[in-house]
Design a protein around this motif. Sequence first.
Motif, PDB file in Angstrom:
ATOM      1  N   LEU A  32       1.070  -0.987  -0.186  1.00 16.92           N
ATOM      2  CA  LEU A  32       0.171  -0.120  -0.630  1.00 16.92           C
ATOM      3  C   LEU A  32       0.722   1.414  -0.018  1.00 16.92           C
ATOM      4  CD1 LEU A  32      -3.046  -1.126   2.660  1.00 16.92           C
ATOM      5  CD2 LEU A  32      -2.891  -0.496  -0.101  1.00 16.92           C
ATOM      6  N   SER A  33       2.179   1.254   0.485  1.00 14.15           N
ATOM      7  CA  SER A  33       2.635   2.226   0.488  1.00 14.15           C
ATOM      8  C   SER A  33       3.975   2.084  -0.384  1.00 14.15           C
ATOM      9  CB  SER A  33       3.491   2.633   1.888  1.00 14.15           C
ATOM     10  OG  SER A  33       4.655   1.808   1.505  1.00 14.15           O
ATOM     11  N   GLY A  34       4.035   0.867  -1.209  1.00 13.27           N
ATOM     12  CA  GLY A  34       5.824   1.049  -2.035  1.00 13.27           C
ATOM     13  C   GLY A  34       6.822   1.662  -1.807  1.00 13.27           C
ATOM     14  N   SER A  35       6.905   1.648  -0.541  1.00 16.44           N
ATOM     15  CA  SER A  35       7.874   1.743  -0.263  1.00 16.44           C
ATOM     16  C   SER A  35       9.108   0.821   0.292  1.00 16.44           C
ATOM     17  CB  SER A  35       7.983   3.117   1.177  1.00 16.44           C
ATOM     18  OG  SER A  35       9.337   3.602   1.957  1.00 16.44           O
ATOM     19  N   ARG A  36      10.035   0.294   0.207  1.00 17.48           N
ATOM     20  CA  ARG A  36      10.915  -0.477   0.523  1.00 17.48           C
ATOM     21  C   ARG A  36      11.611  -0.033   2.139  1.00 17.48           C
ATOM     22  NH1 ARG A  36      15.669  -0.942  -2.850  1.00 17.48           N
ATOM     23  NH2 ARG A  36      16.594  -3.315  -1.940  1.00 17.48           N
ATOM     24  N   SER A  37      12.016   0.860   1.413  1.00 14.86           N
ATOM     25  CA  SER A  37      12.546   1.302   3.663  1.00 14.86           C
ATOM     26  C   SER A  37      11.248   2.038   4.176  1.00 14.86           C
ATOM     27  CB  SER A  37      13.887   2.685   3.105  1.00 14.86           C
ATOM     28  OG  SER A  37      13.109   3.187   2.540  1.00 14.86           O
ATOM     29  N   GLY A  38      10.383   2.306   3.664  1.00 12.05           N
ATOM     30  CA  GLY A  38       9.271   3.109   4.564  1.00 12.05           C
ATOM     31  C   GLY A  38       8.547   1.298   5.121  1.00 12.05           C
ATOM     32  N   ALA A  39       8.160   0.816   4.396  1.00 10.73           N
ATOM     33  CA  ALA A  39       6.962  -0.528   5.056  1.00 10.73           C
ATOM     34  C   ALA A  39       7.524  -0.862   7.025  1.00 10.73           C
ATOM     35  CB  ALA A  39       7.126  -1.567   3.446  1.00 10.73           C
ATOM     36  N   GLU A  40       8.490  -0.912   6.539  1.00  8.25           N
ATOM     37  CA  GLU A  40       8.868  -1.920   7.773  1.00  8.25           C
ATOM     38  C   GLU A  40       8.597  -0.958   8.859  1.00  8.25           C
ATOM     39  OE1 GLU A  40      12.881  -3.606   8.522  1.00  8.25           O
ATOM     40  OE2 GLU A  40      12.470  -3.906  10.374  1.00  8.25           O
ATOM     41  N   ASP A  41       8.684   0.748   8.918  1.00  5.33           N
ATOM     42  CA  ASP A  41       9.175   1.792   9.460  1.00  5.33           C
ATOM     43  C   ASP A  41       7.294   1.740   9.927  1.00  5.33           C
ATOM     44  OD1 ASP A  41      10.823   2.166  10.565  1.00  5.33           O
ATOM     45  OD2 ASP A  41      11.177   4.004   9.794  1.00  5.33           O
ATOM     46  N   LEU A  42       6.342   2.014   8.860  1.00  5.34           N
ATOM     47  CA  LEU A  42       5.018   2.231   9.153  1.00  5.34           C
ATOM     48  C   LEU A  42       4.408   0.856  10.155  1.00  5.34           C
ATOM     49  CD1 LEU A  42       3.912   3.003   5.597  1.00  5.34           C
ATOM     50  CD2 LEU A  42       3.515   4.465   7.273  1.00  5.34           C
ATOM     51  N   ALA A  43       4.790  -0.561   9.606  1.00  6.11           N
ATOM     52  CA  ALA A  43       4.467  -1.656  10.533  1.00  6.11           C
ATOM     53  C   ALA A  43       4.834  -2.203  11.837  1.00  6.11           C
ATOM     54  CB  ALA A  43       5.258  -2.737   9.700  1.00  6.11           C
ATOM     55  N   GLN A  44       5.760  -1.331  11.983  1.00  6.27           N
ATOM     56  CA  GLN A  44       6.487  -0.759  13.109  1.00  6.27           C
ATOM     57  C   GLN A  44       5.966  -0.307  14.515  1.00  6.27           C
ATOM     58  OE1 GLN A  44       8.743  -2.757  14.579  1.00  6.27           O
ATOM     59  NE2 GLN A  44      10.463  -3.183  13.501  1.00  6.27           N
ATOM     60  N   GLU A  45       5.052   0.752  13.184  1.00  5.51           N
ATOM     61  CA  GLU A  45       4.432   1.981  13.834  1.00  5.51           C
ATOM     62  C   GLU A  45       3.479   1.444  14.418  1.00  5.51           C
ATOM     63  OE1 GLU A  45       4.489   5.659  15.157  1.00  5.51           O
ATOM     64  OE2 GLU A  45       6.229   5.774  13.909  1.00  5.51           O
ATOM     65  N   ALA A  46       2.478   0.532  13.585  1.00 10.42           N
ATOM     66  CA  ALA A  46       1.320  -0.334  13.717  1.00 10.42           C
ATOM     67  C   ALA A  46       1.708  -0.976  14.999  1.00 10.42           C
ATOM     68  CB  ALA A  46       1.005  -1.186  13.006  1.00 10.42           C
ATOM     69  N   PHE A  47       2.645  -1.854  15.283  1.00 10.26           N
ATOM     70  CA  PHE A  47       2.658  -2.259  16.118  1.00 10.26           C
ATOM     71  C   PHE A  47       3.246  -1.726  17.281  1.00 10.26           C
ATOM     72  CE2 PHE A  47       2.793  -5.900  13.215  1.00 10.26           C
ATOM     73  CZ  PHE A  47       2.173  -6.884  13.644  1.00 10.26           C
ATOM     74  N   LEU A  48       3.757  -0.337  17.552  1.00 10.62           N
ATOM     75  CA  LEU A  48       3.727   0.055  18.674  1.00 10.62           C
ATOM     76  C   LEU A  48       3.066   0.807  19.108  1.00 10.62           C
ATOM     77  CD1 LEU A  48       6.630   1.602  20.255  1.00 10.62           C
ATOM     78  CD2 LEU A  48       6.237   3.051  19.137  1.00 10.62           C
TER      79      LEU A  48
END
Lengths: 183, 222
Positions: free
Chosen positions: A44-60
């Motif tokens: 959904l973001s298309g960002s290789r470097s941003g996807a993990e951060d987005l997922a971590q934000e959600a888990f945070l």
Amino acid sequence: MALYSEGSRSVAEGSEPAAVGSAETFEDFYVREFPAVVGLAYALSGSRSGAEDLAQEAFLAAHRGWDRVGKYDQPGAWVRRVVANLSVSVFRRRVAEGKALAQVALGQTPALPELSAEDAEFWQVVRSLPRRQAQAIALHYLEDLSVAEVARVLGTAEGTVKKQLHDGRRALARRLELEEDDA
Amino acid sequence: MTLDTRARRAAQGIHRAVEVMEMTTFTKEPRKVERFERFRDRKQRNRRIGAIAVATALAIGALVVVSSGALDRGQGAIPGDRDEVQPTPPSFEAQIGIVTQSETGCVTDSAIGEGHLDGLTVVNETDRRVSFDLAKFVSTDLSYAELEAYVDRERRRGEAGRSSLGLPKGVEVTVRAEVQPGASSAIAEQIPPGRYAILCLRAFDQVSSMRPFALAGPVVFE
């Protein structure tokens, strides 16, 4: 205030039963769900470097409210809804793009590999759809979720999801010049 | 090729990419949850640094204002006067939360839920006017989960064009912020200390008045 002028009442009246969940630890939940949530963020973001951060934000967010979220029937649906919303957020995308540029400048390589040109094109077209359609399509195809399950994740009615999937699939087929299945 | 075939293939591409990422990172951090702990620690550190930077910038700004004021007073300034107006740098780390309302829901940033907030910025990412209500919990009769269930019911009633249930007992709206499409707003007024939830409101297709759509929080203002 006009919004609430119809009088106060207890939420116990007609309220749904409180969700009861297993006493799973956050760590177990994280380990099990993280890959799928990163995948959803990547699509959904298309960002290789941003996807993990987005997922971590959600888990945070889940971690901070684990006393509550952990008791839900499906905390996985909750964290998917958060990441789906974060991933289509214009503000978050800009933050992710900024981080990606910083990583490139520092010579760091994102942990997520690049998709093939064909797959990248498909997800790019998905991201060009209206947000709700893109989220419904991603959940449906990535996680093989039924209409009811997608509705549960997105917190919306099944009929709405059915229409979003129908419209999204039609737009995808047209833009990618593909034949639409009779689903 | 049909759409379904192409879509399933593209989904496989994402799954493979995640598997590669998992294998790569596993060699660095065998305990998977370490990644999360590292991310959490980094966020906390960044927020501390951000707060210190903001406090420093405020202090420098105040110094510049005071200095230029003293210069404006010219020769008449008495040595030692400056001591009386020396600004005191903020001694706290300001915690500012962000709540974003999009077409699909209300999302909070990581500062919310940390324990307390000093301020709040509300963002409207939709193409319509929306509102944010700060609802203070005034009794222990109502839990956050119950309020969440109430908002869910209100949203469904709004979507169906039905009347509002009315705010449940146990919470009071203390501040409402209306935000134009694509804009943001800082809730700058004094927020009474307490435990709050943020009700995200919008008009529905069949209901013109603002109605609860999603809930964010809980947050504690000090």
